[in-house]
Design a protein around this motif. Structure first.
Motif, PDB file in Angstrom:
ATOM      1  N   TRP A 178       0.834  -1.205   0.000  1.00 49.65           N
ATOM      2  CA  TRP A 178       0.000   0.000   0.000  1.00 49.65           C
ATOM      3  C   TRP A 178       0.864   1.247   0.000  1.00 49.65           C
ATOM      4  CZ3 TRP A 178      -4.954  -0.385  -1.077  1.00 49.65           C
ATOM      5  CH2 TRP A 178      -5.607  -1.600  -0.825  1.00 49.65           C
ATOM      6  N   LEU A 179       0.551   2.173  -0.895  1.00 53.40           N
ATOM      7  CA  LEU A 179       1.235   3.458  -0.968  1.00 53.40           C
ATOM      8  C   LEU A 179       0.306   4.564  -0.495  1.00 53.40           C
ATOM      9  CD1 LEU A 179       2.885   1.631  -3.126  1.00 53.40           C
ATOM     10  CD2 LEU A 179       3.844   3.851  -3.749  1.00 53.40           C
ATOM     11  N   SER A 180       0.896   5.561   0.182  1.00 50.88           N
ATOM     12  CA  SER A 180       0.086   6.557   0.880  1.00 50.88           C
ATOM     13  C   SER A 180      -0.107   7.863   0.121  1.00 50.88           C
ATOM     14  CB  SER A 180       0.730   6.870   2.235  1.00 50.88           C
ATOM     15  OG  SER A 180       2.038   7.417   2.053  1.00 50.88           O
ATOM     16  N   LYS A 181       0.646   8.102  -0.947  1.00 46.67           N
ATOM     17  CA  LYS A 181       0.581   9.382  -1.644  1.00 46.67           C
ATOM     18  C   LYS A 181       0.345   9.173  -3.137  1.00 46.67           C
ATOM     19  CE  LYS A 181       1.678  11.708   2.102  1.00 46.67           C
ATOM     20  NZ  LYS A 181       0.705  12.583   2.776  1.00 46.67           N
ATOM     21  N   SER A 182      -0.648   9.866  -3.678  1.00 45.25           N
ATOM     22  CA  SER A 182      -0.895   9.785  -5.118  1.00 45.25           C
ATOM     23  C   SER A 182       0.267  10.374  -5.910  1.00 45.25           C
ATOM     24  CB  SER A 182      -2.195  10.509  -5.479  1.00 45.25           C
ATOM     25  OG  SER A 182      -2.118  11.888  -5.147  1.00 45.25           O
ATOM     26  N   THR A 183       1.068  11.235  -5.264  1.00 44.91           N
ATOM     27  CA  THR A 183       2.245  11.808  -5.909  1.00 44.91           C
ATOM     28  C   THR A 183       3.207  10.720  -6.375  1.00 44.91           C
ATOM     29  OG1 THR A 183       2.060  13.641  -4.348  1.00 44.91           O
ATOM     30  CG2 THR A 183       4.098  13.496  -5.612  1.00 44.91           C
ATOM     31  N   PHE A 184       3.237   9.604  -5.663  1.00 41.46           N
ATOM     32  CA  PHE A 184       4.164   8.525  -5.995  1.00 41.46           C
ATOM     33  C   PHE A 184       3.637   7.615  -7.101  1.00 41.46           C
ATOM     34  CE2 PHE A 184       5.342   8.748  -1.222  1.00 41.46           C
ATOM     35  CZ  PHE A 184       6.151   9.841  -1.459  1.00 41.46           C
ATOM     36  N   LEU A 185       2.457   7.935  -7.626  1.00 40.67           N
ATOM     37  CA  LEU A 185       1.800   7.021  -8.563  1.00 40.67           C
ATOM     38  C   LEU A 185       1.447   7.693  -9.877  1.00 40.67           C
ATOM     39  CD1 LEU A 185      -0.684   5.533  -5.957  1.00 40.67           C
ATOM     40  CD2 LEU A 185       1.375   4.429  -6.807  1.00 40.67           C
ATOM     41  N   LYS A 186       1.264   6.868 -10.880  1.00 37.52           N
ATOM     42  CA  LYS A 186       0.720   7.302 -12.171  1.00 37.52           C
ATOM     43  C   LYS A 186      -0.611   6.575 -12.340  1.00 37.52           C
ATOM     44  CE  LYS A 186       5.270   8.148 -14.182  1.00 37.52           C
ATOM     45  NZ  LYS A 186       5.097   9.585 -14.389  1.00 37.52           N
ATOM     46  N   LEU A 187      -1.703   7.308 -12.112  1.00 36.95           N
ATOM     47  CA  LEU A 187      -3.021   6.681 -12.045  1.00 36.95           C
ATOM     48  C   LEU A 187      -3.880   6.932 -13.281  1.00 36.95           C
ATOM     49  CD1 LEU A 187      -3.773   7.616  -8.319  1.00 36.95           C
ATOM     50  CD2 LEU A 187      -3.075   5.387  -9.203  1.00 36.95           C
ATOM     51  N   ARG A 188      -3.539   7.925 -14.072  1.00 42.16           N
ATOM     52  CA  ARG A 188      -4.292   8.200 -15.304  1.00 42.16           C
ATOM     53  C   ARG A 188      -3.453   7.914 -16.549  1.00 42.16           C
ATOM     54  NH1 ARG A 188      -9.092  10.682 -14.698  1.00 42.16           N
ATOM     55  NH2 ARG A 188      -9.596  11.556 -12.644  1.00 42.16           N
TER      56      ARG A 188
END
Length: 340
Positions: free
Chosen positions: A93-103
């Motif tokens: 589980w990751l806590s920050k959307s900054t660390f992800l590419k979701l779109r």
């Protein structure tokens, strides 16, 4: 119930992207896109399709898969009380959307040539290279120059119709490949993590962290301590482009290549540049948002290889600066004695 399920079952790959899996499901069942599957299976919004952890059993039934098979996919989320939203990537589980590419998410053309599916690790912002093929991941379509949207119909094709498997690749830097191997070690390991970038003990320290901890460490080291990015009074968490991310990785590795000597240089530089930060304690006045991010995300025992030398240097710097104010939570009784 069969009329409410897909006709053709698509088997998930281990650690596949949920969105890539749904693309393949849509193609196998002649849907217009994976958004249509989510609307039928979960009554999801067409404008903001999102899959919650609690919806995985329903989606598994609709796609004719087991809950276990879908649970290991990357890209769905959960709401955690008092902590906000988390996202599951590579079974963590990751806590920050900054660390992800979701779109939008990058791809490796050669990986798609071998197996046309989206890897879950490609959702991670700090995963900028393919460790198998020693090349940088591709963020944009070579033909239309647009980012590779996760709303497209096929993993291996851009929305403009270009076959992404035919894309040219660029060799990745050693720092990018090291981080990519540390990330892939969770799903494809054990991998050889030897690197010319940083000493073996520091590689080991990074590899022991959770994915969330690894991302926070890279952000703290590369952004707050050495990054050429504006620091505000906040933690500075924002989406970075591909170039900024590569620079942040390189900066973090440069610090760790001669740690903790280069930590002292970096902290001294930040204090000199940002001498007007305000605060009611010694470290906050000297280090501002660096200290805020440290206290929020880096202070636990999991980050001991960072926190021990950081606290030691902070004590020395505060003492040298001659600041005699109320110590922060980080400041130990020893620091109070140093300041007296």
């Amino acid at each position: 119930m069969d009329q409410y399920r897909l006709i053709n079952r698509t088997q998930p790959y281990p650690h596949e992207s949920l969105w890539g899996f749904l693309m393949r499901c849509a193609c196998a069942n002649h849907y217009r896109g994976h958004q249509e599957i989510l609307q039928y299976a979960l009554d999801a919004s067409s404008t903001n399709p999102q899959v919650e952890q609690t919806e995985i059993p329903r989606l598994a039934t609709y796609t004719r898969n087991s809950v276990h098979e879908l649970d290991q996919l990357s890209g769905y989320s959960r709401q955690v009380a008092r902590k906000g939203r988390n996202w599951k990537i590579l079974s963590e589980w990751l806590s920050k959307s900054t660390f992800l590419k979701l779109r939008h998410a990058p791809i490796c053309p050669r990986c798609l040539q071998e197996q046309p599916f989206l890897q879950g690790g490609w959702h991670l912002a700090f995963n900028t290279a393919c460790w198998r093929h020693n090349s940088q991941l591709i963020e944009r379509c070579p033909q239309c120059k647009r980012q590779l949207a996760l709303s497209r119909r096929h993993p291996e094709y851009c929305e403009c119709g270009f076959d992404l498997r035919k894309s040219d690749t660029t060799p990745a830097e050693a720092e990018q490949l090291l981080i990519a191997r540390i990330i892939a070690n969770r799903s494809d390991g054990p991998l050889n993590l030897d690197s010319v970038c940083i000493p073996a003990n520091q590689v080991e320290n990074l590899a022991r962290l959770s994915l969330d901890g690894l991302c926070h460490s890279l952000w703290f080291l590369g952004h707050h301590l050495l990054g050429n990015f504006p620091l505000s009074q906040g933690s500075g968490l924002r989406k970075l482009d591909a170039r900024e991310t590569r620079e942040m990785i390189a900066a973090a590795c440069w610090l760790l290549s001669d740690w903790p000597t280069r930590l002292n240089e970096a902290l001294s530089k930040q204090i000199a540049v940002n001498s007007k930060w305000s605060g009611d304690n010694a470290t906050m006045r000297l280090l501002g948002p660096i200290q805020r991010y440290y206290e929020s995300h880096i202070g636990s025992s999991d980050f001991r290889f960072i926190s021990s030398p950081y606290e030691t240097f902070v004590r020395q710097l505060v003492k040298q600066a001659g600041i005699k104010t109320r110590p922060s939570r980080l400041d130990s009784p020893q620091l109070e004695l140093d300041l007296s």
